[in-house]
Design an enzyme around this catalytic site. Sequence first.
Site, PDB file in Angstrom:
ATOM      1  CG  LEU A   1      -1.866  -1.244   1.296  1.00  0.00           C
ATOM      2  CD1 LEU A   1      -2.736  -1.172   2.540  1.00  0.00           C
ATOM      3  CD2 LEU A   1      -2.730  -1.353   0.048  1.00  0.00           C
ATOM      4  CG  ASP A   2       4.175   3.963   1.974  1.00  0.00           C
ATOM      5  OD1 ASP A   2       4.093   4.743   1.005  1.00  0.00           O
ATOM      6  OD2 ASP A   2       4.842   4.208   2.992  1.00  0.00           O
ATOM      7  CG  PHE A   3       5.078  -0.117  -4.607  1.00  0.00           C
ATOM      8  CD1 PHE A   3       4.678  -1.434  -4.665  1.00  0.00           C
ATOM      9  CD2 PHE A   3       6.268   0.236  -5.219  1.00  0.00           C
ATOM     10  CE1 PHE A   3       5.430  -2.384  -5.336  1.00  0.00           C
ATOM     11  CE2 PHE A   3       7.027  -0.695  -5.886  1.00  0.00           C
ATOM     12  CZ  PHE A   3       6.608  -2.020  -5.943  1.00  0.00           C
ATOM     13  CD  GLN A   4       5.741   7.024  -0.875  1.00  0.00           C
ATOM     14  OE1 GLN A   4       6.485   8.001  -0.937  1.00  0.00           O
ATOM     15  NE2 GLN A   4       4.727   6.951  -0.023  1.00  0.00           N
TER      16      GLN A   4
END
Length: 250
Positions: free
Chosen positions: A51-54
């Site tokens: 969900l936090d693909f950075q």
Amino acid sequence: MKVVSMLELGTPLEMIQLLQIPWEERFKICLDLVELLYYLANSPLGSIALLDFQPRQFVMVNGLLKVIDLDDVSTEELSCKRDQDCILKFPTKTFFLKCASHRNCKGINEKRNLFNHCFTIFFALKHSSPPLHVGDLRYGANETLRAFQKVLHLYKSGLYLQKKPSHLKGMDLITSEENDYKCWPSYSPLRCMLSVHNVEEAASICNYHPQCQHFIITSQRTWTGENKCLALFCTQYNSLVGSKFSVWIT
């Protein structure tokens, strides 16, 4: 079920540094990411969404890309009753998916990963990544991986090289490597060192660079295997050599 967590010392993935490394190394990072996307879409636990693909979620460990933050991971796909419930929204785009017969938005985790992957990583590598249609989610993780594997095969085999007139005519051997010049992107910050498939490709690059008077094929190999070696391009002109270019193979 037991969950084991392992800690490894790695280097943070910095976007500015990515733009400064050679194309071949950037492609390797892209390939690692695509292989990760493939695993997330086909894992034994089902489709997994990061969900936090950075970029800050990744580090480089001995040349391999690894995920370090698994706090925001989900194995559940959005439940639905109709297609209107399967809307995937991003700040710049909205995608409409189908509601599967078992009442979930099938593939929504995979598409979320693909879109985030494209706009956080490929955007910075757009001048060097293969021409894939990931941004509009036309292809899935499986098709994207196959496309990257095809590009890797073309690159390792040298099939990407177009047949051109030979630049090797009149080249002679030299035994000096002074007066190097810099180029971008290079494997060395002080020299113009690039990966080549063979002497012909090195000669073509030397012919393209106005500063190049000769090049040296070294014994160093890149991660793609025996078919890719590093060549050093230099400015020194040897007055005893009659041709414009000279080549030295170590």
